[in-house]
Enzyme design. Sequence first.
Site, mmCIF file in Angstrom:
data_model
loop_
_atom_site.group_PDB
_atom_site.id
_atom_site.type_symbol
_atom_site.label_atom_id
_atom_site.label_comp_id
_atom_site.label_asym_id
_atom_site.label_seq_id
_atom_site.Cartn_x
_atom_site.Cartn_y
_atom_site.Cartn_z
ATOM 1 N N SER A 141 0.868 -1.190 0.000
ATOM 2 C CA SER A 141 0.000 0.000 0.000
ATOM 3 C C SER A 141 0.895 1.226 0.000
ATOM 4 C CB SER A 141 -0.879 0.024 1.258
ATOM 5 O OG SER A 141 -1.518 1.280 1.386
ATOM 6 N N TYR A 154 -1.581 -0.771 10.320
ATOM 7 C CA TYR A 154 -1.685 -0.965 8.867
ATOM 8 C C TYR A 154 -0.414 -0.435 8.184
ATOM 9 C CZ TYR A 154 -3.796 -1.070 4.201
ATOM 10 O OH TYR A 154 -4.062 -1.334 2.873
HETATM 11 P P1 NAP Z 1 -11.282 -6.403 0.364
HETATM 12 O O1 NAP Z 1 -12.236 -6.070 -0.719
HETATM 13 O O2 NAP Z 1 -11.707 -6.299 1.779
HETATM 14 O O3 NAP Z 1 -10.721 -7.866 0.072
HETATM 15 C C1 NAP Z 1 -9.850 -8.509 0.939
HETATM 16 C C2 NAP Z 1 -10.195 -9.982 0.943
HETATM 17 O O4 NAP Z 1 -9.288 -10.646 1.835
HETATM 18 C C3 NAP Z 1 -11.615 -10.257 1.480
HETATM 19 O O5 NAP Z 1 -12.225 -11.299 0.747
HETATM 20 C C4 NAP Z 1 -11.344 -10.659 2.910
HETATM 21 O O6 NAP Z 1 -12.387 -11.450 3.474
HETATM 22 C C5 NAP Z 1 -10.072 -11.460 2.732
HETATM 23 N N1 NAP Z 1 -9.337 -11.646 3.979
HETATM 24 C C6 NAP Z 1 -9.186 -10.785 5.018
HETATM 25 N N2 NAP Z 1 -8.476 -11.360 5.982
HETATM 26 C C7 NAP Z 1 -8.158 -12.605 5.562
HETATM 27 C C8 NAP Z 1 -7.443 -13.683 6.143
HETATM 28 N N3 NAP Z 1 -6.921 -13.613 7.361
HETATM 29 N N4 NAP Z 1 -7.292 -14.807 5.424
HETATM 30 C C9 NAP Z 1 -7.832 -14.908 4.188
HETATM 31 N N5 NAP Z 1 -8.545 -13.945 3.603
HETATM 32 C C10 NAP Z 1 -8.706 -12.792 4.290
HETATM 33 O O7 NAP Z 1 -9.979 -5.492 0.273
HETATM 34 P P2 NAP Z 1 -9.136 -4.981 -0.979
HETATM 35 O O8 NAP Z 1 -9.298 -3.523 -1.047
HETATM 36 O O9 NAP Z 1 -9.396 -5.806 -2.172
HETATM 37 O O10 NAP Z 1 -7.668 -5.253 -0.431
HETATM 38 C C11 NAP Z 1 -6.792 -6.226 -0.957
HETATM 39 C C12 NAP Z 1 -5.369 -5.860 -0.558
HETATM 40 O O11 NAP Z 1 -5.039 -4.595 -1.114
HETATM 41 C C13 NAP Z 1 -5.164 -5.724 0.946
HETATM 42 O O12 NAP Z 1 -3.927 -6.269 1.324
HETATM 43 C C14 NAP Z 1 -5.172 -4.228 1.160
HETATM 44 O O13 NAP Z 1 -4.448 -3.849 2.310
HETATM 45 C C15 NAP Z 1 -4.520 -3.762 -0.112
HETATM 46 N N6 NAP Z 1 -4.786 -2.360 -0.444
HETATM 47 C C16 NAP Z 1 -6.063 -1.949 -0.692
HETATM 48 C C17 NAP Z 1 -6.277 -0.603 -0.993
HETATM 49 C C18 NAP Z 1 -7.645 -0.062 -1.299
HETATM 50 O O14 NAP Z 1 -7.764 1.169 -1.435
HETATM 51 N N7 NAP Z 1 -8.679 -0.880 -1.426
HETATM 52 C C19 NAP Z 1 -5.211 0.285 -1.026
HETATM 53 C C20 NAP Z 1 -3.941 -0.181 -0.760
HETATM 54 C C21 NAP Z 1 -3.734 -1.521 -0.482
HETATM 55 P P3 NAP Z 1 -13.554 -10.684 4.332
HETATM 56 O O15 NAP Z 1 -14.093 -9.639 3.447
HETATM 57 O O16 NAP Z 1 -14.511 -11.794 4.641
HETATM 58 O O17 NAP Z 1 -12.852 -10.143 5.541
#
Ligand code: NAP
Length: 249
Positions: A141, A154
């Site tokens: 991130s 985070y």
């Molecule tokens: P998201 O839509 O919440 O998707 C994350 C997925 O990971 C969800 O299906 C979640 O399940 C699952 N998950 C969470 N904890 C887990 C665990 N312990 N074991 C297995 N699966 C788990 O989030 P996203 O935005 O796509 O984020 C994906 C990655 O990108 C993350 O690492 C996040 O930090 C990074 N990121 C996101 C952004 C952004 O703006 N969205 C920016 C920078 C970095 P549940 O929903 O059931 O918890």
Amino acid sequence: MRLKNKIAIITGAGSGIGRGIASAFVKEGAKVVIADWSEEGGKEMVEQIKKEGGEAVFVETDVSKAADIEQMVKTCLDKFGRVDILVNNAGIYRACNLHEMTEEDWDKIIDVNLKSVFLGSKRVISEMLKQGKGKIVNIASIAGLVGFAQSSAYCASKGGMIALTKEMALEYAPQKINVNSIAPGVIKTAMTKDMLDDLATKQFLESSTPYPRLGEPEDIAMAAVYLASDESDFVNGEVLVVDGGWVVK
Ligand code: NAP
């Protein structure tokens, strides 16, 4: 096809960015393991891929638990016989002032976002060493590069992920295992939904992003395709920032 016949494990692929990466990988010819602790999201994603003619398998995985990681890799090997790519994407975010954060919340965020990268990489590297090549892509991130208030654990987890990426890249480059990370800016997913539903926060995030829109999962997926493909064989230990220009301001 840029990932023809490659076998990829993508964690957190039941939602958001992970889903985008899984879709893009399948379109580029990969077969994928959808690893998520959400059975509903994971199975739905597998069904979607199969409908589109791709190959995928779901494995219920809590990425912070070594036994689950073992099962995740075993499922991949049993089904596809090898593992070429690991995308460490699963992650969680909680907004909280540092002085009010509980030790449990700190540990949870570090375990899911950072310890998982150690566990998953450790396990697949053993296979990649036997295979003579491999690609690991860590979804970090911009919060691992610059400070974000109310995001202590985070930021620490993502900064740690970027440092660990460099360490692993150096350690395994001689064995042709590439390790790189992607640092997304604000991407429209379930993780950012509450923030984007709040008008003032949405306006702040939009005005902090020089490009005239926020990110979509596909923006990150295309960067992941590059880092998972043979095109990036000479790219190692890098952080590919995909943020519409947030951190260069
Ligand atoms: P998201 O839509 O919440 O998707 C994350 C997925 O990971 C969800 O299906 C979640 O399940 C699952 N998950 C969470 N904890 C887990 C665990 N312990 N074991 C297995 N699966 C788990 O989030 P996203 O935005 O796509 O984020 C994906 C990655 O990108 C993350 O690492 C996040 O930090 C990074 N990121 C996101 C952004 C952004 O703006 N969205 C920016 C920078 C970095 P549940 O929903 O059931 O918890």
